[in-house]
Write an enzyme that holds these catalytic residues in place. Structure first.
Site, PDB file in Angstrom:
ATOM      1  N   GLU A 138       9.858   2.154  -0.433  1.00  0.00           N
ATOM      2  CA  GLU A 138       8.715   3.055  -0.690  1.00  0.00           C
ATOM      3  C   GLU A 138       8.590   4.325  -0.170  1.00  0.00           C
ATOM      4  O   GLU A 138       8.623   4.589   0.908  1.00  0.00           O
ATOM      5  CB  GLU A 138       7.457   2.359  -0.490  1.00  0.00           C
ATOM      6  CG  GLU A 138       6.018   3.048  -1.000  1.00  0.00           C
ATOM      7  CD  GLU A 138       4.906   1.948  -0.764  1.00  0.00           C
ATOM      8  OE1 GLU A 138       4.959   0.789  -0.493  1.00  0.00           O
ATOM      9  OE2 GLU A 138       3.853   2.664  -0.775  1.00  0.00           O
ATOM     10  N   ASP A 184       2.959 -11.158  -1.717  1.00  0.00           N
ATOM     11  CA  ASP A 184       3.038 -10.177  -0.538  1.00  0.00           C
ATOM     12  C   ASP A 184       2.253 -10.762   0.814  1.00  0.00           C
ATOM     13  O   ASP A 184       1.158 -11.370   0.773  1.00  0.00           O
ATOM     14  CB  ASP A 184       2.109  -9.029  -0.980  1.00  0.00           C
ATOM     15  CG  ASP A 184       2.772  -7.832  -0.373  1.00  0.00           C
ATOM     16  OD1 ASP A 184       4.113  -7.692   0.199  1.00  0.00           O
ATOM     17  OD2 ASP A 184       2.418  -6.696  -1.029  1.00  0.00           O
ATOM     18  N   LYS A 216       7.034 -11.402   0.013  1.00  0.00           N
ATOM     19  CA  LYS A 216       7.463 -10.091   0.540  1.00  0.00           C
ATOM     20  C   LYS A 216       6.839  -9.716   1.771  1.00  0.00           C
ATOM     21  O   LYS A 216       5.884 -10.155   2.242  1.00  0.00           O
ATOM     22  CB  LYS A 216       7.105  -9.067  -0.391  1.00  0.00           C
ATOM     23  CG  LYS A 216       7.628  -7.562  -0.144  1.00  0.00           C
ATOM     24  CD  LYS A 216       7.593  -6.553  -1.299  1.00  0.00           C
ATOM     25  CE  LYS A 216       5.960  -5.945  -1.386  1.00  0.00           C
ATOM     26  NZ  LYS A 216       5.442  -5.337  -0.082  1.00  0.00           N
ATOM     27  N   ASP A 230      -0.261  -6.733  -1.783  1.00  0.00           N
ATOM     28  CA  ASP A 230      -1.439  -6.729  -0.995  1.00  0.00           C
ATOM     29  C   ASP A 230      -2.344  -5.335  -1.190  1.00  0.00           C
ATOM     30  O   ASP A 230      -3.521  -5.065  -0.909  1.00  0.00           O
ATOM     31  CB  ASP A 230      -1.372  -6.853   0.488  1.00  0.00           C
ATOM     32  CG  ASP A 230      -0.444  -5.452   1.050  1.00  0.00           C
ATOM     33  OD1 ASP A 230       0.060  -4.578   0.259  1.00  0.00           O
ATOM     34  OD2 ASP A 230      -0.190  -5.575   2.279  1.00  0.00           O
ATOM     35  N   SER A 231      -1.675  -4.674  -2.477  1.00  0.00           N
ATOM     36  CA  SER A 231      -2.474  -3.310  -2.839  1.00  0.00           C
ATOM     37  C   SER A 231      -3.666  -4.017  -3.488  1.00  0.00           C
ATOM     38  O   SER A 231      -4.466  -3.193  -3.942  1.00  0.00           O
ATOM     39  CB  SER A 231      -1.688  -2.589  -3.705  1.00  0.00           C
ATOM     40  OG  SER A 231      -0.939  -3.470  -4.804  1.00  0.00           O
ATOM     41  N   GLU A 256       6.939  -6.342   5.240  1.00  0.00           N
ATOM     42  CA  GLU A 256       7.199  -5.172   5.310  1.00  0.00           C
ATOM     43  C   GLU A 256       7.912  -5.254   6.757  1.00  0.00           C
ATOM     44  O   GLU A 256       7.451  -5.757   7.770  1.00  0.00           O
ATOM     45  CB  GLU A 256       5.868  -4.266   5.467  1.00  0.00           C
ATOM     46  CG  GLU A 256       5.178  -4.200   4.163  1.00  0.00           C
ATOM     47  CD  GLU A 256       3.881  -3.420   4.138  1.00  0.00           C
ATOM     48  OE1 GLU A 256       3.618  -2.646   5.145  1.00  0.00           O
ATOM     49  OE2 GLU A 256       3.077  -3.246   3.198  1.00  0.00           O
TER      50      GLU A 256
HETATM   51  O1  KIV Z   1       1.458  -4.132  -2.606  1.00  0.00           O
HETATM   52  C1  KIV Z   1       2.090  -3.393  -3.228  1.00  0.00           C
HETATM   53  O2  KIV Z   1       1.557  -3.065  -4.383  1.00  0.00           O
HETATM   54  C2  KIV Z   1       3.482  -2.981  -2.850  1.00  0.00           C
HETATM   55  C3  KIV Z   1       4.300  -2.435  -3.685  1.00  0.00           C
HETATM   56  C4  KIV Z   1       3.867  -0.789  -3.689  1.00  0.00           C
HETATM   57  C5  KIV Z   1       5.545  -2.273  -3.389  1.00  0.00           C
HETATM   58  O3  KIV Z   1       3.750  -3.544  -2.012  1.00  0.00           O
END
Ligand code: KIV
Length: 299
Positions: A189, A91, A120, A52-53, A122
């Site tokens: 992280e 994500d 993934k 989600d970055s 959090e």
């Molecule tokens: O969204 C992302 O890039 C991440 C990484 C920093 C692990 O969750």
């Protein structure tokens, strides 16, 4: 949304889980579209994280809270259409697994239908119901502890987590709970290396660190950080392997200069009609004399 056909020899979540303790660190990198997925796969990574970055790195937002499941599916689909060998982890964005387990499973399934081989999310023990519901739908789950950017407001900013003993213990206990629930790997992280080491030594599934030091079973970086395409913020844990922003800016400047000075396009970069057609067209437009002056004389 069409389902992607699994590529032969593709890395799977169980294969990643089985790498625990095999001595070869797992390599994960983010990618958000087909070209970056091809670069990641060409570089031989094990896992492509469609993180989600994408919100900050590609879409220009200030945090990751702005992207939706539809946004993530859009980017997972683009990565999947590159047919990488690497495992694609999608994500789950903020609020896609916080409301109900039914919504959670549907959102995870949306990413799988777009081409992800795992998702993934959090958070630790607080998110066990979500983890279990997704696993119950036969979708592998990767955990994410420490600095969890979707909690930026609750955490009071982007800062290293687990610095005192109590906070470190919470991270270790959360990691144990995620592993016991069935997560196939856990991202750590921005935690001190001693904390990452304890988690790595304690849980039976791989830890993948970002800003968590070397004592993890694998590492992850954001593609645009390691390539030097994202240069606005450089956290201390980023190592730049290229300076593509500088190189790309210089290339565009050369192109702009070539256009403005008439060096682009050249005759070789141009489609030409047969001479007879060109002559008739030039007669028609009155450019015949002009061309005779500018075209190189035939050899
Ligand atoms: O969204 C992302 O890039 C991440 C990484 C920093 C692990 O969750």
């Amino acid at each position: 949304m069409t389902a992607q056909t699994p590529t032969k020899g593709r890395v799977t979540a169980p294969a990643v889980a089985a790498r625990k303790g095999d001595g070869t660190p797992i390599v994960m990198v983010t990618a958000y579209d087909a070209p970056t997925a091809r670069i990641a796969d060409g570089g031989g990574v094990d896992i492509i994280l469609v993180g989600d970055s994408v919100a900050n790195v590609v879409l220009g937002y200030d945090d990751t809270l702005q992207v939706t499941t539809a946004d993530m599916a859009h980017h997972v689909g683009a990565v999947a259409r590159a047919h990488p060998r690497a495992l694609i982890v999608g994500d789950l964005p903020w609020l896609s697994y916080h409301v109900s387990t039914t919504e959670t499973v549907h959102n995870a399934a949306t990413l799988v239908r777009a081409g992800a081989g795992a998702v993934k999310l959090e958070g630790g023990r607080k998110r066990l119901d979500a983890v279990k519901a997704i696993l119950d739908a036969e979708i592998p789950v990767m955990g994410h502890l420490g600095l969890t950017p979707q909690s930026v407001h609750a955490l009071g900013g982007f800062r290293v987590q687990g610095k005192d003993l109590d906070a470190a213990r919470i991270i270790v206990d959360d990691a144990v709970a995620l592993a016991e629930a069935g997560c196939f790997a856990v991202v750590l992280e921005c935690v001190p290396d001693a904390v990452a080491r304890l988690v790595t030594d304690t849980i039976p599934v791989p830890t993948i660190g970002i800003g968590a030091g070397r004592h993890c079973d694998g590492q992850v970086l954001v593609m645009h950080d390691l390539l030097g395409l994202e240069t606005r913020v450089t956290p201390k844990f980023v190592r730049r392997y290229a300076d593509l922003a500088t190189e790309a800016t210089a290339a565009v400047a050369r192109y702009a200069d070539d256009v403005r000075t008439g060096r682009f396009p050249s005759s070789e970069e141009t489609y030409h009609a047969a001479d007879t057609v060109s002559e008739s067209l030039n007669l028609y437009t009155g450019d015949a004399e002009e061309d005779a002056r500018t075209e190189p004389a035939p050899a």
